[in-house]
Motif scaffolding. Structure first.
Motif, PDB file in Angstrom:
ATOM      1  N   ASN A  35      68.430  82.503 -38.853  1.00 18.07           N
ATOM      2  CA  ASN A  35      68.553  83.867 -38.299  1.00 18.07           C
ATOM      3  C   ASN A  35      67.191  84.402 -37.875  1.00 18.07           C
ATOM      4  O   ASN A  35      67.070  85.084 -36.859  1.00 18.07           O
ATOM      5  N   LEU A  36      66.169  84.107 -38.684  1.00 20.68           N
ATOM      6  CA  LEU A  36      64.821  84.574 -38.351  1.00 20.68           C
ATOM      7  C   LEU A  36      64.372  83.952 -37.031  1.00 20.68           C
ATOM      8  O   LEU A  36      63.795  84.617 -36.172  1.00 20.68           O
ATOM      9  N   HIS A  37      64.673  82.667 -36.883  1.00 21.62           N
ATOM     10  CA  HIS A  37      64.292  81.956 -35.655  1.00 21.62           C
ATOM     11  C   HIS A  37      64.959  82.585 -34.428  1.00 21.62           C
ATOM     12  O   HIS A  37      64.304  82.829 -33.418  1.00 21.62           O
ATOM     13  N   VAL A  38      66.248  82.865 -34.537  1.00 24.60           N
ATOM     14  CA  VAL A  38      66.979  83.444 -33.389  1.00 24.60           C
ATOM     15  C   VAL A  38      66.402  84.822 -33.038  1.00 24.60           C
ATOM     16  O   VAL A  38      66.199  85.153 -31.863  1.00 24.60           O
ATOM     17  N   ALA A  39      66.063  85.598 -34.057  1.00 22.24           N
ATOM     18  CA  ALA A  39      65.479  86.927 -33.807  1.00 22.24           C
ATOM     19  C   ALA A  39      64.093  86.791 -33.159  1.00 22.24           C
ATOM     20  O   ALA A  39      63.748  87.534 -32.231  1.00 22.24           O
ATOM     21  N   ASN A  40      63.297  85.827 -33.633  1.00 23.93           N
ATOM     22  CA  ASN A  40      61.994  85.558 -33.012  1.00 23.93           C
ATOM     23  C   ASN A  40      62.154  85.219 -31.535  1.00 23.93           C
ATOM     24  O   ASN A  40      61.441  85.722 -30.673  1.00 23.93           O
ATOM     25  N   LEU A  41      63.119  84.340 -31.302  1.00 25.74           N
ATOM     26  CA  LEU A  41      63.383  83.843 -29.956  1.00 25.74           C
ATOM     27  C   LEU A  41      63.687  85.002 -29.005  1.00 25.74           C
ATOM     28  O   LEU A  41      63.107  85.111 -27.922  1.00 25.74           O
ATOM     29  N   ARG A  42      64.557  85.890 -29.429  1.00 25.83           N
ATOM     30  CA  ARG A  42      64.954  87.019 -28.567  1.00 25.83           C
ATOM     31  C   ARG A  42      63.784  87.959 -28.333  1.00 25.83           C
ATOM     32  O   ARG A  42      63.583  88.451 -27.223  1.00 25.83           O
ATOM     33  N   PHE A  57      58.026  87.505 -36.743  1.00 23.12           N
ATOM     34  CA  PHE A  57      57.150  88.526 -36.174  1.00 23.12           C
ATOM     35  C   PHE A  57      57.892  89.668 -35.488  1.00 23.12           C
ATOM     36  O   PHE A  57      57.289  90.468 -34.765  1.00 23.12           O
ATOM     37  N   VAL A  58      59.214  89.753 -35.726  1.00 24.90           N
ATOM     38  CA  VAL A  58      60.039  90.713 -34.991  1.00 24.90           C
ATOM     39  C   VAL A  58      59.576  92.170 -35.206  1.00 24.90           C
ATOM     40  O   VAL A  58      59.623  92.996 -34.298  1.00 24.90           O
ATOM     41  N   ASP A  59      59.087  92.492 -36.380  1.00 26.02           N
ATOM     42  CA  ASP A  59      58.600  93.849 -36.657  1.00 26.02           C
ATOM     43  C   ASP A  59      57.079  93.945 -36.483  1.00 26.02           C
ATOM     44  O   ASP A  59      56.464  94.950 -36.801  1.00 26.02           O
ATOM     45  N   GLY A  60      56.472  92.837 -36.032  1.00 26.81           N
ATOM     46  CA  GLY A  60      55.010  92.848 -35.934  1.00 26.81           C
ATOM     47  C   GLY A  60      54.558  92.436 -34.557  1.00 26.81           C
ATOM     48  O   GLY A  60      54.994  93.005 -33.559  1.00 26.81           O
ATOM     49  N   SER A  61      53.710  91.417 -34.509  1.00 25.11           N
ATOM     50  CA  SER A  61      53.160  90.990 -33.235  1.00 25.11           C
ATOM     51  C   SER A  61      52.912  89.491 -33.248  1.00 25.11           C
ATOM     52  O   SER A  61      52.273  88.955 -34.164  1.00 25.11           O
ATOM     53  N   TYR A  62      53.434  88.832 -32.212  1.00 27.68           N
ATOM     54  CA  TYR A  62      53.256  87.389 -32.058  1.00 27.68           C
ATOM     55  C   TYR A  62      51.768  87.039 -31.993  1.00 27.68           C
ATOM     56  O   TYR A  62      51.297  86.133 -32.681  1.00 27.68           O
ATOM     57  N   GLU A  63      51.017  87.776 -31.178  1.00 24.92           N
ATOM     58  CA  GLU A  63      49.587  87.469 -30.997  1.00 24.92           C
ATOM     59  C   GLU A  63      48.808  87.697 -32.293  1.00 24.92           C
ATOM     60  O   GLU A  63      47.959  86.885 -32.663  1.00 24.92           O
ATOM     61  N   ASP A  64      49.086  88.811 -32.964  1.00 22.32           N
ATOM     62  CA  ASP A  64      48.399  89.077 -34.235  1.00 22.32           C
ATOM     63  C   ASP A  64      48.691  87.982 -35.254  1.00 22.32           C
ATOM     64  O   ASP A  64      47.837  87.596 -36.041  1.00 22.32           O
TER      65      ASP A  64
END
Ligand SMILES: [Zn+2]
Length: 280
Positions: free
Chosen positions: A260-267, A172-179
């Protein structure tokens, strides 16, 4: 590129060259509807040849599920097709998409001929229905991975092209966690024969509900683990210890890219929650 037939008239193409990204084709008596293209023009050309030469089925419609390069870079190869997407997809291809094409063109010969193509038919709310031959494809907005993401349902076959709303790990790095949570919940409780993810393997009927549940669980656990880290003495150190397994996912799919996706999400979520905490 791998080709798979998921219903009588529905094909899925999976890239060998970039992150197992997928495209799909619905073959009708009036031509084909292509759902996304692949990142590398040579693979998209192989799809075009298969549909137009082998099956004699010209591509009449190209759906851009969202503006990201790996899904849209091949649109320019279908000059006679109607290009369809969300209104935000048109805006984002016109801005960020143009920039990423410009960069890719400078990066080597593979993308030298790519040009930006904007969807000419767009929608903002509700459902957009495409009728072609004997098939009906419904599109609806499914933001979270990106602001402009849509999903596409082939009604007659109950095959859902979920694009990156479903992939091995929600990203969701380019989007929205809630969405993202709302978009996944909107897919729960519907019956799909097959779900074609934006990256990775297709999900079969019996696995769809558990896949949706698992992705939601990942997002919830991610937030819980970050909140715990924020309360600890050294939040940055605690953050490093939140691995993908502690959020219920495996690090194996997509040749390890999911890590890598997970680490980016985390940050991303960490920054968001920390800002919220500071504002309290
Ligand atoms: Zn993607």
């Amino acid at each position: 590129m791998q080709r798979e037939r998921v219903a009588d008239d529905i094909y899925v193409f999976t890239s060998d060259l970039y992150a197992q990204v997928t495209a799909g084709a619905v073959v009708t008596s009036e031509g084909a509807i292509l759902i996304d293209t692949l990142a590398f023009p040579e693979e998209t050309l192989a799809i075009k040849n298969f549909l137009e030469k082998r099956l004699s089925c010209p591509v009449r419609v190209v759906i851009n599920t969202h503006y990201h390069a790996d899904h849209t870079f091949g649109t320019y190869l279908f000059g006679n097709a109607l290009v369809v997407g969300h209104a935000l997809c048109r805006e984002l291809i016109d801005t960020r998409g143009r920039k990423s094409i410009e960069e890719a063109r400078h990066n080597g010969p593979d993308f030298a001929h790519v040009i930006p193509i904007l969807p000419s038919m767009v929608f903002r709310t509700g459902t957009l229905t495409i009728h072609l031959g004997d098939k009906t494809v419904e599109l609806w907005h499914s933001p979270g991975h990106s602001p402009d993401s849509v999903v596409c349902l082939v009604n007659e076959d109950r095959v859902l092209f979920s694009a990156d709303t479903l992939m091995p790990v929600p990203y969701f790095v380019d989007g929205s966690y809630e969405d993202f949570i709302r978009s996944l919940q909107a897919l729960q409780g519907q019956t799909f024969e097959t779900v074609v993810q934006g990256h990775g393997e297709v999900v079969l009927r019996g696995e769809v509900e558990s896949k949706l549940q698992e992705d939601l669980e990942y997002l919830f656990r991610l937030q819980k683990n970050i909140e715990k880290a924020l309360k600890s003495k050294n939040p940055d150190k605690a953050l490093e210890r939140i691995d993908i397994e502690s959020c219920g996912k495996s690090r194996i799919p997509l040749n390890g890219i999911v890590q890598n996706l997970h680490v980016a999400n985390l940050r991303t979520l960490y920054r968001q929650l920390r800002t919220a905490q500071l504002a309290e």
